[in-house]
Design an enzyme around this catalytic site. Structure first.
Site, short mmCIF file in Angstrom:
data_model
loop_
_atom_site.label_atom_id
_atom_site.label_comp_id
_atom_site.label_asym_id
_atom_site.label_seq_id
_atom_site.Cartn_x
_atom_site.Cartn_y
_atom_site.Cartn_z
N HIS A 180 37.56 118.74 16.60
CA HIS A 180 38.45 119.85 16.25
C HIS A 180 37.86 121.20 16.65
O HIS A 180 38.53 122.02 17.29
CB HIS A 180 38.77 119.85 14.75
N ASP A 224 20.36 125.04 32.06
CA ASP A 224 19.55 126.23 31.80
C ASP A 224 18.19 126.00 32.47
O ASP A 224 17.93 124.93 33.00
CB ASP A 224 19.44 126.49 30.29
N PHE A 266 14.20 129.34 27.75
CA PHE A 266 14.51 129.72 26.37
C PHE A 266 13.83 128.79 25.37
O PHE A 266 13.22 129.24 24.41
CB PHE A 266 16.03 129.71 26.17
N GLN A 287 17.51 140.58 31.75
CA GLN A 287 16.89 140.70 30.42
C GLN A 287 16.82 142.19 30.05
O GLN A 287 17.43 143.02 30.69
CB GLN A 287 15.50 140.05 30.44
N CYS A 326 46.92 123.63 15.61
CA CYS A 326 45.94 123.01 16.50
C CYS A 326 46.52 121.78 17.21
O CYS A 326 47.23 120.98 16.60
CB CYS A 326 44.70 122.61 15.70
N ASP A 375 28.25 129.81 26.62
CA ASP A 375 27.83 128.51 26.09
C ASP A 375 27.29 128.78 24.71
O ASP A 375 26.76 129.87 24.44
CB ASP A 375 26.71 127.89 26.94
N ASP A 380 13.32 132.46 33.48
CA ASP A 380 13.19 133.84 32.99
C ASP A 380 12.37 133.87 31.71
O ASP A 380 12.13 132.84 31.10
CB ASP A 380 14.57 134.46 32.72
N CYS A 430 44.17 116.82 14.47
CA CYS A 430 45.28 117.54 13.83
C CYS A 430 46.64 117.08 14.34
O CYS A 430 47.54 116.80 13.56
CB CYS A 430 45.16 119.05 14.05
N GLY A 450 15.22 126.06 31.05
CA GLY A 450 14.19 125.53 30.17
C GLY A 450 13.37 126.66 29.54
O GLY A 450 12.64 126.46 28.58
N CYS A 505 44.61 119.41 18.68
CA CYS A 505 43.56 118.40 18.89
C CYS A 505 44.00 117.02 18.37
O CYS A 505 44.97 116.90 17.64
CB CYS A 505 42.24 118.84 18.24
ZN LIG Z 1 42.43 120.32 15.27
#
Ligand SMILES: [Zn+2]
Length: 392
Positions: free
Chosen positions: A358, A92, A96, A210, A325, A287, A145, A330, A94, A327
């Site tokens: 997760h 980014d 924000f 913006q 899931c 993001d 910005d 899990c 900076g 992951c």
């Molecule tokens: Zn999971």
């Protein structure tokens, strides 16, 4: 340079491939946030790669203050080598973070601010922001910005009409500055690469639109920013306190006017429902700190709604967090809700790590599923069904 190859458009939802100098990124894509060169929750970059992350975000403000972009460049060449992540990085600007600092002075050129670490005074402007991002070796850089607030304080009791007018002019000034700084960012960026490097090998620079929730100002900003030939376009200043309905209204209006052949990035958003709604309107990139932050606070995302792992009902629950899931927590370790509840309630670091893995996997899985549904033209039907289940 044509950096985005659209593979399929279903309704307004898009599936494509975004090319950076580090490789290909399948879109729509969610970028986990590595604020200070690490994913919070103790998740390593190897684990990030295993759960399917294709690109991460680094924060210019934080890395500039500590350890310093120049230190990273001088000793390691770039942020990738420093933190051992070989895929793409987006930084980014900076802006924000700097604009959310209380003690700051905004001028036409940039912002004076006090570091949150030791109070030391710094100045950040378009050129400096781009230079920091170049020093970090980002693959996608963002222009500097001004992100205006969505609401302003009303200490003198102005009527709602007058207050709205005051906010309008505040946002207008931010739009004007954003256009000016976008041009300066682009000039500095281009000067750094003048004929030295082919477009394929250079990083990319995205412009930011913006305008708050004012249609007139969003349109003005969009016109001015898209007139400059950026590699992609972001919508900034959303998810800063406005309602989801207001945000969707901005997307409804902006997306059809954004260049079709360029990536579209909705900054700082959001919940799984927000991502689905935004993809359905034509956004490609996201993001957000939410999945990792919520994991650290014990809120878990599943395909059938949220779980609050601290709840006593999970004390003896032998089930995994989410049957569907894939992951490590899990599917591989098959850890029970009871064990994760125990780790979380006694405050073990491992709870944060497992829950973050997760949640970040869930976000990647959500993006992969959306992409698959777009490619088979089933996105709209799938969307209505899944949103009902998620909002439990
Ligand atoms: Zn999971």
């Amino acid at each position: 340079m044509n950096n985005l190859k659209l593979e399929k458009v279903s309704g307004a939802a898009r599936a494509g491939v975004l090319k950076t100098r580090r490789g290909e990124i399948k879109t729509p894509v969610f970028m986990p946030v590595a604020t200070r060169g690490a994913i919070k929750g103790g998740v390593s970059f190897e684990e990030m790669e295993n759960l399917g992350a294709q690109i991460v975000l680094g924060n210019t403000y934080h890395l500039f203050l500590r350890p310093g972009d120049e230190l990273i460049q001088k000793n390691f060449g770039d942020l990738h080598t420093f933190m051992h992540w070989n895929k793409s990085i987006l930084t980014d600007s900076g802006g924000f973070q700097v604009f959310s600092i209380k003690n700051k002075k905004i001028t036409d050129d940039g912002v004076f601010f006090n570091s949150h670490i030791d109070g030391k005074r710094f100045f950040l402007d378009a050129e400096k922001s781009i230079q920091i991002q170049l020093n970090l070796g980002a693959d996608i850089l963002m222009v500097f910005d001004e992100c205006p607030p969505s609401k302003i304080a009303n200490p003198t009791g102005l009527s709602s009409e007058k207050l709205e007018r005051k906010l309008f002019f505040k946002v207008l000034r931010a739009v004007e500055k954003t256009t000016d700084w976008a041009r300066k960012s682009k000039d500095h960026f281009e000067k750094s690469f003048a004929s030295k490097i082919s477009p394929k090998e250079r990083p990319q620079l995205f412009g930011i639109i913006q305008g708050g929730c004012f249609s007139e100002l969003r349109q003005k900003s969009l016109k001015e920013i898209t007139a400059m030939d950026f590699d992609g376009f972001a919508l900034g200043g959303l998810a800063v306190g406005e309602s989801a309905i207001e945000m969707y209204k901005v997307l409804d209006e902006m997306c059809p006017m954004m260049p079709e052949e360029k990536p579209r990035y909705l900054m700082g958003v959001g919940t799984p429902e927000n991502l689905i709604e935004a993809v359905s309107r034509g956004i490609d990139m996201f993001d957000c700190v939410l999945p990792a932050r919520n994991a650290r606070h014990g809120t878990i995302y599943t395909w059938t709604g949220k779980i609050r792992i601290a709840n006593a009902r999970y004390k003896e629950d032998k089930k995994v967090l989410n049957e569907a899931c894939g992951c490590v927590v899990c599917a591989d370790k098959k850890l029970s809700r009871a064990y994760l509840h125990h780790l979380f309630t006694v405050g073990e670091d491992l709870a944060k790590k497992y829950l973050t893995i997760h949640n970040l996997y869930f976000y990647q899985d959500l993006m992969r599923t959306m992409r698959a549904k777009i490619l088979t033209n089933e996105f709209e039907n799938w969307k209505d069904e899944v949103i009902k289940k998620l909002s439990v």
